[in-house]
Write a protein that holds these residues in place. Structure first.
Motif, PDB file in Angstrom:
ATOM      1  N   THR A 184       0.834  -1.202   0.000  1.00 54.63           N
ATOM      2  CA  THR A 184       0.000   0.000   0.000  1.00 54.63           C
ATOM      3  C   THR A 184       0.871   1.256   0.000  1.00 54.63           C
TER       4      THR A 184
ATOM      5  N   LYS B 284       2.359   1.691  -3.395  1.00 54.16           N
ATOM      6  CA  LYS B 284       1.338   2.159  -4.344  1.00 54.16           C
ATOM      7  C   LYS B 284       1.060   3.650  -4.181  1.00 54.16           C
TER       8      LYS B 284
ATOM      9  N   THR C 186       4.016   5.525  -5.831  1.00 50.79           N
ATOM     10  CA  THR C 186       4.031   5.488  -7.290  1.00 50.79           C
ATOM     11  C   THR C 186       2.816   6.173  -7.904  1.00 50.79           C
ATOM     12  N   GLY C 187       1.871   6.638  -7.071  1.00 46.81           N
ATOM     13  CA  GLY C 187       0.705   7.324  -7.614  1.00 46.81           C
ATOM     14  C   GLY C 187      -0.442   6.407  -7.978  1.00 46.81           C
ATOM     15  N   ILE C 188      -0.315   5.109  -7.657  1.00 51.05           N
ATOM     16  CA  ILE C 188      -1.404   4.185  -7.945  1.00 51.05           C
ATOM     17  C   ILE C 188      -2.584   4.474  -7.020  1.00 51.05           C
ATOM     18  N   LEU C 189      -2.264   4.707  -5.742  1.00 50.62           N
ATOM     19  CA  LEU C 189      -3.310   4.992  -4.764  1.00 50.62           C
ATOM     20  C   LEU C 189      -3.188   6.432  -4.273  1.00 50.62           C
ATOM     21  N   VAL C 190      -4.328   7.030  -3.974  1.00 55.07           N
ATOM     22  CA  VAL C 190      -4.357   8.369  -3.397  1.00 55.07           C
ATOM     23  C   VAL C 190      -4.374   8.212  -1.873  1.00 55.07           C
TER      24      VAL C 190
ATOM     25  N   SER D 264       0.170  11.485  -6.476  1.00 61.28           N
ATOM     26  CA  SER D 264      -1.249  11.299  -6.772  1.00 61.28           C
ATOM     27  C   SER D 264      -1.789  12.425  -7.652  1.00 61.28           C
TER      28      SER D 264
ATOM     29  N   ARG E 259       0.810  12.066 -11.371  1.00 60.41           N
ATOM     30  CA  ARG E 259       1.131  10.669 -11.613  1.00 60.41           C
ATOM     31  C   ARG E 259       1.991  10.472 -12.861  1.00 60.41           C
TER      32      ARG E 259
END
Lengths: 332, 267, 263
Positions: free
Chosen positions: A64, A67, A70-74, A88, A91
């Motif tokens: 998590t 992620k 890397t900007g996958i999750l906010v 975020s 990205r």
């Protein structure tokens, strides 16, 4: 100069699960929603060129965190700065400058030859022609890809695929490389080759590496610094060497006796395990030497074989998890 | 940004190369798509076997709606129909890999595949459309030609918007894919009949809130010179391009909102 | 027998976990039901009777067909073909169970779940909004339930064979879509076969495809006398046996192919 700065980072998920105690068809349909704090206030910073091991048990919040980096999750709370950008919000700008290898997920086109995947990535990352050629040539040599560049990815072995994944993640000269279980499932030779490559990469190109792994061998070989996370919190952040020394004083002498017997009582060591004729004696460097112990054991029983076990980081980490290490997580 | 079309072509041609590895299967697939879709027209023929006109529309006029709906919808399906796989990509974590690349997420999902087999369905739509155009009596003028010419563009934009906007629910309900079918494939069926046949609430929802009436029905009222039984302003017959642009903007915003709520899987 | 029962129970349970997918499917089947119901209303606005259907029959047919979609499951069941492509099928061949019966049991478990979870809701919603018919006689209901079970069996037997074609053709989606087109057109799903021009309808009524939709719907609508309904069930059962036997024959050929080529 910090390339990654994480401050009070949080991520909360709403998870729907079966209501406890509910059974049968209705029970299968009855759900409740609970809030799970996967990452619960994490802070750390990584300097440019560092190689940091990021470890913790399953479900600790490692992936998590990656992620969110890397900007996958906010994030649900706190801040992340990667190369002075908020991943975020920016990205795509961040993505251009990072490389990612998630061991379980491929970035290659599985039904196309490896070389075709590279060619497509060249366009996706808009890599200048010359740079691209030079990189493909260099990685092909370093990782010995030549034999299978024209093979469809679906036909590659796990080790070959991982070498392909590493190349794919590095073609665009990323400043940061995120590695999630890069050696999972590989044999000893393949692991050694990938570790050697990563160490070389860090020296040659100064790439910052954040390495998530269950394999302590990866950490010992590659990282000088280690971040340990559990239940969404950092429980250790510091030197790999320091923690090894702290516990490194304790070693284990494993002896195979001719016949099973009661635990051997020798000064300076204690028997921690007995299995038939085999006994495990733990001792501290300050209390005894291996030679004196072997002599003492040999004086009491007929000795067939012996080995000395250095402390594995697994054990150390397990002790930190279990709270044996009573020291506060120090922040670097 | 300027090189996006070039990147698009490269990614798509890689997909097509991969599909052509299985030539026989590809051929069967195109045939299957041809027959599977023409059944919907055969159903219309069966209905017209029992009556001369459906709600005042002749078979030829319904064929005009059918043909335009299918050609436009199946072209969109060919380009972005693989959005249907979004739920699986999210499930398998493949969407993570999309998020770490320096291109828009929608652009990447759309370039993951290319529905070449839809050529069969498009061809069948073109045949029906051609037959309809040949059999219907149209009093051609510049306005009608222009209105017909814009239909593929605004129609495609509306269908594509429905597809994109609908799939944003995947970011909350990973296995919700089938609900979207009601609006995508359902939208295709909805636009093959004159929409005055539908009940008021269904029509309000699918024809105007989701602006499917602007794909072909409203322009067709003018092109075929049909009365306007719904009592909507006559000007709406020409509003498709504007509505399409608005739909696209709404869909784009929804998509970006959805991506920010992407949860990824695992921990 | 115990094994197949367990397999069927598992087939049923496997789908109960996908709650969101079930709700999404119900929603879409219902919306399609409404669209098709309005097409029927437009048709019966101009005529009072088509092929022996009145408007209530047509509406009932529409929502029954939507409810039975996942029982017949015409589009998108590739479980067997996928194991053939991956090669896992070879180990399944050496397991101590009857390969076809194993998959039949699993699929009937699935069909039961879908008949309840995906079949009843769209019909109930349709019933609330439109004037549909409900049979009064318990005997008709019994016959209808038997007919659904037979429809599920016929559907499985046909899908099983299409899946097995993956042994000979590399990819299964092409033949799968062609088969789906055939089923959709000739089963009474797209339009009741009773609406077909008479000559064509008479021929189509003899084919196994009508066992999927047309026959159960006709029984529900009581379009046949008691003996007629019994005959319809026999028709379904007969085709089920023939198609299952054909599937076994294909399976035997596939086994020989595996033995000769070593998979």
């Amino acid at each position: 100069m910090a390339i990654i700065t994480v401050q009070d980072l949080e991520k909360t998920f709403a998870v729907s699960r079966r209501r406890e105690g509910a059974r049968g068809l209705i029970g299968r349909l009855a759900r409740e929603t609970v809030q799970v704090r996967a990452v619960d206030g994490i802070s750390f910073a990584v300097k440019r060129g560092e190689m940091v091991g990021y470890i913790g048990p399953n479900g600790a919040g490692k992936s998590t965190t990656i992620k969110m980096l890397t900007g996958i999750l906010v994030p649900s709370g706190g801040t992340v700065q990667v190369m002075d950008l908020d991943p975020s919000r920016r990205r795509i700008d961040v993505a251009r400058r990072i490389g990612v290898v998630f061991g379980q997920r491929s970035q290659l086109w599985w039904d196309l030859p490896l070389a075709d995947s590279f060619a497509l990535l060249r366009h996706i990352y808009r890599i200048p022609e010359q740079r691209y050629r030079a990189n493909v040539a260099q990685f092909t040599e370093l990782l010995d890809l030549g034999g299978f560049l024209q093979t469809p990815v679906r036909q590659l072995s796990l080790g070959q695929r991982m070498r392909g994944e590493l190349t794919a993640a590095l073609l665009h000269d990323p400043e940061i490389l995120y590695l999630d279980e890069p050696t999972i499932g590989l044999d000893v030779v393949a692991k050694a080759r990938i570790r050697e490559f990563l160490a070389q990469l860090n020296v040659d190109r100064g790439v910052t590496v954040l390495l998530t792994t269950h394999d302590m061998g990866d950490i010992e070989r590659l990282c000088s610094r280690m971040l340990v996370i559990d239940h969404g919190r950092v429980i250790y952040d510091g030197d790999v060497q320091a923690i090894k020394e702290r516990y490194g004083g304790e070693r284990t002498l494993i002896v195979d006796l001719e016949e099973p017997g009661p635990p051997i009582d020798v000064p300076g060591a204690r028997v921690v395990k007995v299995d038939g004729p085999r006994q495990w004696l733990r001792f501290h460097r300050t209390d005894a030497t291996a030679a004196s112990l072997v002599a003492a054991v040999a004086a009491r029983a007929r000795l067939l074989d012996l080995t000395i076990e250095e402390p594995a980081i697994e054990d150390i980490v397990r002790r930190i998890y279990e709270g044996e290490a009573a020291w506060e997580a120090s922040t670097a | 940004m300027a090189d996006l079309p070039a990147i698009y072509l490269r990614l798509i041609s890689a997909r097509i190369r991969a599909q052509l590895q299985y030539r026989l299967s590809f051929l069967l697939d195109v045939l299957g798509s041809f027959f599977l879709t023409i059944i919907d027209f055969l159903a219309i023929i069966v209905i017209f076997y029992h009556l001369p006109a459906l709600a005042g529309w002749t078979l030829e006029e319904v064929a005009f709606l059918y043909g335009t709906s299918y050609v436009i919808f199946k072209l969109v399906d060919m380009l972005i129909g693989h959005l249907d796989g979004l739920g699986d990509q999210v499930q398998a974590g493949q969407f993570d890999m999309i998020m770490v690349r320096p291109l828009g997420a929608l652009f990447q999902v759309v370039t993951l595949d290319f529905g070449m087999r839809q050529l069969g369905a498009v061809l069948q739509g073109l045949i029906i459309f051609g037959l309809a155009l040949w059999r219907v009596d149209i009093d051609w003028n510049t306005g009608r030609v222009l209105l017909l010419a814009q239909m593929p563009f605004s129609g495609a934009l509306i269908f594509a918007s429905v597809w994109v906007a609908g799939h944003t629910i995947i970011f909350w309900i990973t296995r919700g894919r089938e609900a979207i079918n009601a609006f995508t494939y359902g939208g295709n069926m909805f636009t093959t009949y004159p929409i005055q046949i539908y009940g008021a609430w269904l029509r309000r929802l699918l024809a105007f809130i989701i602006p499917l009436a602007f794909v072909n029905y409203l322009p067709a009222l003018y092109i075929l010179d049909k009365p306007n039984p719904l009592g909507v302003p006559d000007a709406l017959r020409f509003a498709s391009p504007l509505v399409a642009v608005i739909a696209a903007i709404v869909a784009w915003r929804l998509w970006n909102f959805g991506v920010r709520h992407y949860r990824s899987t695992g921990s | 027998m115990r094994l197949y029962w367990e397999v069927a129970v598992r087939g049923f349970r496997r789908y109960t976990t996908y709650r969101a997918a079930t709700l999404a499917g119900i929603f879409t089947n219902t919306i399609f039901g409404f669209m098709r119901a309005y097409v029927m209303l437009a048709l019966f606005d101009a005529v009072t009777e088509v092929g022996g259907y009145d408007v209530a029959d047509a509406l009932t047919y529409t929502f029954l067909a939507q409810g039975l979609i996942m029982v017949a499951y015409l589009w998108g069941w590739w479980d067997v073909a996928i194991t053939i492509r991956s090669g896992d099928v070879v180990t399944d061949f050496y397991r101590p169970f009857d390969y076809q019966a194993y998959w039949l049991a699993q699929d009937l478990g699935r069909a039961l779940y879908h008949a309840v979870a995906r079949g009843i809701p769209p019909f109930v919603v349709g019933m609330l909004v439109f004037d549909v018919r409900l049979p009064l006689s318990p005997l008709v209901w019994v016959a209808f339930l038997v007919s659904i079970a037979l429809a599920a069996t016929v559907s499985f037997a046909m899908r099983f064979m299409v899946n097995l074609s993956a042994f000979w053709l590399l990819d299964y989606r092409g033949p799968g879509r062609l088969a789906a087109a055939l089923w959709t057109a000739l089963s009474g799903f797209a339009v009741p076969v009773a609406f077909f021009p008479e000559g064509i309808g008479a021929v189509v009524s003899l084919l196994p495809f009508v066992a999927l939709f047309e026959v159960p719907v006709d029984i529900f609508l009581e379009r046949q006398s008691g003996t007629g309904a019994a005959g319809a069930l026999l028709f379904q059962a007969g085709w089920a046996l023939v198609l299952l036997a054909a599937g076994r024959w294909m399976l035997a050929a596939a086994r020989r192919k595996v033995v000769i080529q070593g998979g």
